[in-house]
Design a protein around this motif. Structure first.
Motif, PDB file in Angstrom:
ATOM      1  N   ALA A 147      18.621  45.563   0.035  1.00 11.37           N
ATOM      2  CA  ALA A 147      19.679  44.767   0.650  1.00 11.37           C
ATOM      3  C   ALA A 147      19.261  44.481   2.084  1.00 11.37           C
ATOM      4  O   ALA A 147      19.110  45.400   2.878  1.00 11.37           O
ATOM      5  CB  ALA A 147      20.995  45.536   0.613  1.00 11.37           C
ATOM      6  N   PRO A 148      19.032  43.219   2.432  1.00  8.96           N
ATOM      7  CA  PRO A 148      18.577  42.911   3.782  1.00  8.96           C
ATOM      8  C   PRO A 148      19.702  43.044   4.791  1.00  8.96           C
ATOM      9  O   PRO A 148      20.860  43.184   4.436  1.00  8.96           O
ATOM     10  CB  PRO A 148      18.118  41.458   3.671  1.00  8.96           C
ATOM     11  N   ARG A 149      19.341  43.001   6.042  1.00  7.53           N
ATOM     12  CA  ARG A 149      20.335  43.080   7.114  1.00  7.53           C
ATOM     13  C   ARG A 149      20.955  41.721   7.366  1.00  7.53           C
ATOM     14  O   ARG A 149      21.721  41.536   8.286  1.00  7.53           O
ATOM     15  CB  ARG A 149      19.718  43.663   8.376  1.00  7.53           C
ATOM     16  N   ASN A 150      20.621  40.776   6.516  1.00  8.06           N
ATOM     17  CA  ASN A 150      21.199  39.435   6.513  1.00  8.06           C
ATOM     18  C   ASN A 150      20.988  38.622   7.784  1.00  8.06           C
ATOM     19  O   ASN A 150      21.915  37.994   8.283  1.00  8.06           O
ATOM     20  CB  ASN A 150      22.683  39.488   6.158  1.00  8.06           C
ATOM     21  N   PRO A 151      19.776  38.634   8.323  1.00  7.39           N
ATOM     22  CA  PRO A 151      19.549  37.716   9.446  1.00  7.39           C
ATOM     23  C   PRO A 151      19.725  36.288   8.945  1.00  7.39           C
ATOM     24  O   PRO A 151      19.450  35.986   7.786  1.00  7.39           O
ATOM     25  CB  PRO A 151      18.107  37.996   9.855  1.00  7.39           C
ATOM     26  N   GLN A 152      20.233  35.428   9.818  1.00  7.37           N
ATOM     27  CA  GLN A 152      20.432  34.042   9.438  1.00  7.37           C
ATOM     28  C   GLN A 152      20.170  33.123  10.614  1.00  7.37           C
ATOM     29  O   GLN A 152      20.114  33.581  11.756  1.00  7.37           O
ATOM     30  CB  GLN A 152      21.837  33.809   8.895  1.00  7.37           C
ATOM     31  N   ALA A 153      20.014  31.844  10.306  1.00 11.17           N
ATOM     32  CA  ALA A 153      19.827  30.831  11.337  1.00 11.17           C
ATOM     33  C   ALA A 153      20.435  29.530  10.840  1.00 11.17           C
ATOM     34  O   ALA A 153      20.512  29.284   9.636  1.00 11.17           O
ATOM     35  CB  ALA A 153      18.345  30.636  11.650  1.00 11.17           C
ATOM     36  N   SER A 154      20.866  28.718  11.783  1.00 15.53           N
ATOM     37  CA  SER A 154      21.461  27.421  11.473  1.00 15.53           C
ATOM     38  C   SER A 154      20.825  26.335  12.320  1.00 15.53           C
ATOM     39  O   SER A 154      20.382  26.590  13.442  1.00 15.53           O
ATOM     40  CB  SER A 154      22.967  27.433  11.757  1.00 15.53           C
ATOM     41  N   ILE A 155      20.815  25.137  11.770  1.00 17.45           N
ATOM     42  CA  ILE A 155      20.395  23.951  12.515  1.00 17.45           C
ATOM     43  C   ILE A 155      21.462  22.886  12.313  1.00 17.45           C
ATOM     44  O   ILE A 155      22.172  22.895  11.309  1.00 17.45           O
ATOM     45  CB  ILE A 155      19.000  23.431  12.081  1.00 17.45           C
ATOM     46  N   GLU A 156      21.589  21.985  13.280  1.00 15.96           N
ATOM     47  CA  GLU A 156      22.490  20.848  13.142  1.00 15.96           C
ATOM     48  C   GLU A 156      21.665  19.571  13.159  1.00 15.96           C
ATOM     49  O   GLU A 156      20.682  19.459  13.888  1.00 15.96           O
ATOM     50  CB  GLU A 156      23.515  20.812  14.278  1.00 15.96           C
ATOM     51  N   ARG A 157      22.084  18.638  12.327  1.00 17.09           N
ATOM     52  CA  ARG A 157      21.423  17.338  12.243  1.00 17.09           C
ATOM     53  C   ARG A 157      22.491  16.268  12.050  1.00 17.09           C
ATOM     54  O   ARG A 157      23.631  16.558  11.701  1.00 17.09           O
ATOM     55  CB  ARG A 157      20.448  17.278  11.052  1.00 17.09           C
ATOM     56  N   THR A 158      22.075  15.034  12.225  1.00 17.37           N
ATOM     57  CA  THR A 158      22.898  13.879  11.886  1.00 17.37           C
ATOM     58  C   THR A 158      22.253  13.221  10.682  1.00 17.37           C
ATOM     59  O   THR A 158      21.024  13.084  10.629  1.00 17.37           O
ATOM     60  CB  THR A 158      22.948  12.879  13.057  1.00 17.37           C
ATOM     61  N   VAL A 159      23.055  12.826   9.696  1.00 18.44           N
ATOM     62  CA  VAL A 159      22.528  12.119   8.542  1.00 18.44           C
ATOM     63  C   VAL A 159      22.055  10.755   9.023  1.00 18.44           C
ATOM     64  O   VAL A 159      22.847   9.930   9.475  1.00 18.44           O
ATOM     65  CB  VAL A 159      23.595  11.959   7.429  1.00 18.44           C
ATOM     66  N   GLU A 160      20.759  10.547   8.981  1.00 22.18           N
ATOM     67  CA  GLU A 160      20.159   9.286   9.412  1.00 22.18           C
ATOM     68  C   GLU A 160      20.009   8.361   8.205  1.00 22.18           C
ATOM     69  O   GLU A 160      20.076   8.800   7.056  1.00 22.18           O
ATOM     70  CB  GLU A 160      18.791   9.550  10.064  1.00 22.18           C
ATOM     71  N   TRP A 161      19.761   7.082   8.470  1.00 29.57           N
ATOM     72  CA  TRP A 161      19.623   6.124   7.371  1.00 29.57           C
ATOM     73  C   TRP A 161      18.514   6.543   6.412  1.00 29.57           C
ATOM     74  O   TRP A 161      18.653   6.441   5.193  1.00 29.57           O
ATOM     75  CB  TRP A 161      19.375   4.718   7.926  1.00 29.57           C
ATOM     76  N   VAL A 162      17.417   7.074   6.942  1.00 33.15           N
ATOM     77  CA  VAL A 162      16.307   7.510   6.103  1.00 33.15           C
ATOM     78  C   VAL A 162      16.710   8.666   5.180  1.00 33.15           C
ATOM     79  O   VAL A 162      16.067   8.891   4.159  1.00 33.15           O
ATOM     80  CB  VAL A 162      15.082   7.881   6.978  1.00 33.15           C
ATOM     81  N   ASP A 163      17.788   9.388   5.509  1.00 34.70           N
ATOM     82  CA  ASP A 163      18.277  10.508   4.707  1.00 34.70           C
ATOM     83  C   ASP A 163      19.172  10.054   3.553  1.00 34.70           C
ATOM     84  O   ASP A 163      19.637  10.888   2.778  1.00 34.70           O
ATOM     85  CB  ASP A 163      19.093  11.479   5.573  1.00 34.70           C
ATOM     86  N   THR A 164      19.458   8.765   3.471  1.00 34.48           N
ATOM     87  CA  THR A 164      20.433   8.278   2.497  1.00 34.48           C
ATOM     88  C   THR A 164      19.772   7.458   1.391  1.00 34.48           C
ATOM     89  O   THR A 164      18.632   7.019   1.515  1.00 34.48           O
ATOM     90  CB  THR A 164      21.498   7.396   3.183  1.00 34.48           C
ATOM     91  N   ASP A 165      20.536   7.262   0.327  1.00 32.70           N
ATOM     92  CA  ASP A 165      20.098   6.321  -0.699  1.00 32.70           C
ATOM     93  C   ASP A 165      20.781   4.980  -0.411  1.00 32.70           C
ATOM     94  O   ASP A 165      21.433   4.812   0.621  1.00 32.70           O
ATOM     95  CB  ASP A 165      20.392   6.859  -2.104  1.00 32.70           C
ATOM     96  N   ALA A 166      20.686   4.051  -1.301  1.00 30.42           N
ATOM     97  CA  ALA A 166      21.196   2.695  -1.052  1.00 30.42           C
ATOM     98  C   ALA A 166      22.715   2.648  -0.896  1.00 30.42           C
ATOM     99  O   ALA A 166      23.247   1.671  -0.368  1.00 30.42           O
ATOM    100  CB  ALA A 166      20.766   1.764  -2.184  1.00 30.42           C
ATOM    101  N   SER A 167      23.437   3.688  -1.305  1.00 30.36           N
ATOM    102  CA  SER A 167      24.899   3.674  -1.182  1.00 30.36           C
ATOM    103  C   SER A 167      25.388   4.310   0.113  1.00 30.36           C
ATOM    104  O   SER A 167      26.589   4.394   0.344  1.00 30.36           O
ATOM    105  CB  SER A 167      25.530   4.381  -2.384  1.00 30.36           C
ATOM    106  N   GLY A 168      24.472   4.805   0.950  1.00 33.47           N
ATOM    107  CA  GLY A 168      24.855   5.344   2.251  1.00 33.47           C
ATOM    108  C   GLY A 168      25.143   6.826   2.297  1.00 33.47           C
ATOM    109  O   GLY A 168      25.433   7.359   3.351  1.00 33.47           O
TER     110      GLY A 168
END
Length: 147
Positions: A6-27
């Motif tokens: 059972a790990p000590r549960n280290p974690q990390a987070s990142i924040e991003r904005t959904v960019e056009w390149v991250d989407t399909d044709a429906s947005g």
């Protein structure tokens, strides 16, 4: 005694904005965007643990993604990764990707799942036990035992 701890549960987070390149044709987000954001959070986690040698030796052996909601162009997202289990030669990371409130969306969990990696050091073609410094940084604290 089992090899999984059972790990000590280290974690990390990142924040991003959904960019056009991250989407399909429906947005809304393309499935591959989730993987990229999770991998960015994974990189942040192992940087914070000061384990730069993790990446060249941790190929994915399984990935499970549960898509829960759409994320839209321009929406802010937070991807969080934590160490879920640490085995003798493998490690499973759990993740969640949350969408922030945006337009008509209240936000919430957009995707969750797991990524399992194996420790395959350079020059090896099979999984090997994790080195002690990785087990120490990612493993249990306060003398917790194997489960």
């Amino acid at each position: 005694m089992n090899d999984v701890v059972a790990p000590r549960n280290p974690q990390a987070s990142i924040e991003r904005t959904v960019e056009w390149v991250d989407t399909d044709a429906s947005g809304h987000q393309h499935n591959s965007a989730i993987v990229r954001w999770v991998e960015a959070a994974e990189a942040e986690l192992f940087r914070s643990l000061e384990l730069p040698d993790y990446f060249p030796s941790a190929p994915r052996v399984q990935q499970v993604i549960n898509y829960r909601a759409k994320l839209w162009f321009g929406q802010r997202v937070t991807a969080t990764v934590r160490i879920h289990t640490l085995g003798r030669t493998s490690m499973t990371l759990a993740f969640e990707v949350h969408g922030h409130a945006h337009g008509t969306s209240d936000g919430g969990i957009a995707a969750d799942g797991t990524v399992t990696v194996a420790h395959v050091p350079a020059g090896s073609s099979t999984a090997q036990p994790w080195p002690a410094h990785i087990r120490e940084a990612a493993g249990p604290r306060n003398g917790a035992r194997s489960t």
